[in-house]
Design an enzyme around this catalytic site. Structure first.
Site: not given
Length: 227
Positions: A40, A117
């Site tokens: 992100t 992630s």
């Protein structure tokens, strides 16, 4: 943030090791293709996943790689204010499309997935389910190894978990979750207890450190699945 300096010694060790013989199919397709998905807010490209992607491509001469094109956002202005759920959905679809497209063009190519992630979460969705459509059939069979690092879907007890986390991430799978349609033997998911995103810790640096901490182990796993 990505620590390129810290990753360099790992890459150097890979470069000095004896590379595996080049692989290329008669139709010009690579023997090995690596898809990477960033975390992100990382800018377009591989993000922190790039450290491991580079290790894999260095280990398999003639291999190719591609970054998954998706927002990698959680509502921040820097990535277009796309909310996390929309980013995850777009990313999952992008992984499925990219793998299906490659497999249709190069059916003999072995595929490796590396997600970091949120990038790990979308690859997790694409092969383990939980958000609708998944990769299936010949395309699924072409995926020989999948590496998730700091995946928010992490939950204790999954057969492919690696690391010290005994809890779950902020988007943890429900108790009793079973990955499908992927064969779990092709997956390794790395998460340590101090990580605040894939576990319940409070050290952001841990979340960014998996290529440094586990890169060599992940590469060995990938090599074992491709040899």
């Amino acid at each position: 943030m990505k620590s390129t300096t810290a990753i360099l010694p790992i890459l150097a060790a890979v470069a000095t090791a004896k590379p595996i013989e080049p692989r290329q199919n008669q139709n010009g397709c690579p023997g090995v293709f690596v898809f990477g998905a960033r975390e992100t807010t990382a800018p377009p490209g591989f993000g922190t996943a790039g450290g491991l992607v580079d290790m894999v491509t260095a280990s398999f001469p003639g291999s190719q790689s591609q970054a998954i094109d998706y927002p990698a956002c959680g509502g921040q202005a820097s990535c277009g204010n796309v909310d996390y759920a929309s980013s995850e959905a777009q990313g999952t679809s992008a992984v499925i499309s990219a793998v299906n497209d490659l497999n249709s063009r190069c059916p003999q190519t072995s595929i490796v997935l590396v997600g970091y992630s949120q990038g790990g979460q979308i690859m997790d969705n694409a092969i383990c389910g939980g958000l609708g459509q998944t990769i299936t059939g010949n395309a699924m069979a072409a995926i020989k190894a999948a590496i998730f690092m700091g995946d928010p879907h992490n939950v204790a007890g999954l057969p492919f978990n690696v690391g010290t986390c005994n809890a779950g991430g902020f988007a943890a799978r429900q108790a009793g979750f079973q990955c499908s349609p992927a064969d779990t033997s092709i997956i390794q998911s790395y998460c340590d207890a101090a990580d605040p995103f894939c576990c319940n810790g409070n050290d952001g640096a841990t979340h960014q450190g998996y290529v440094i901490e586990y890169g060599s182990q992940a590469l060995s796993f990938i090599q074992s699945k491709l040899n």
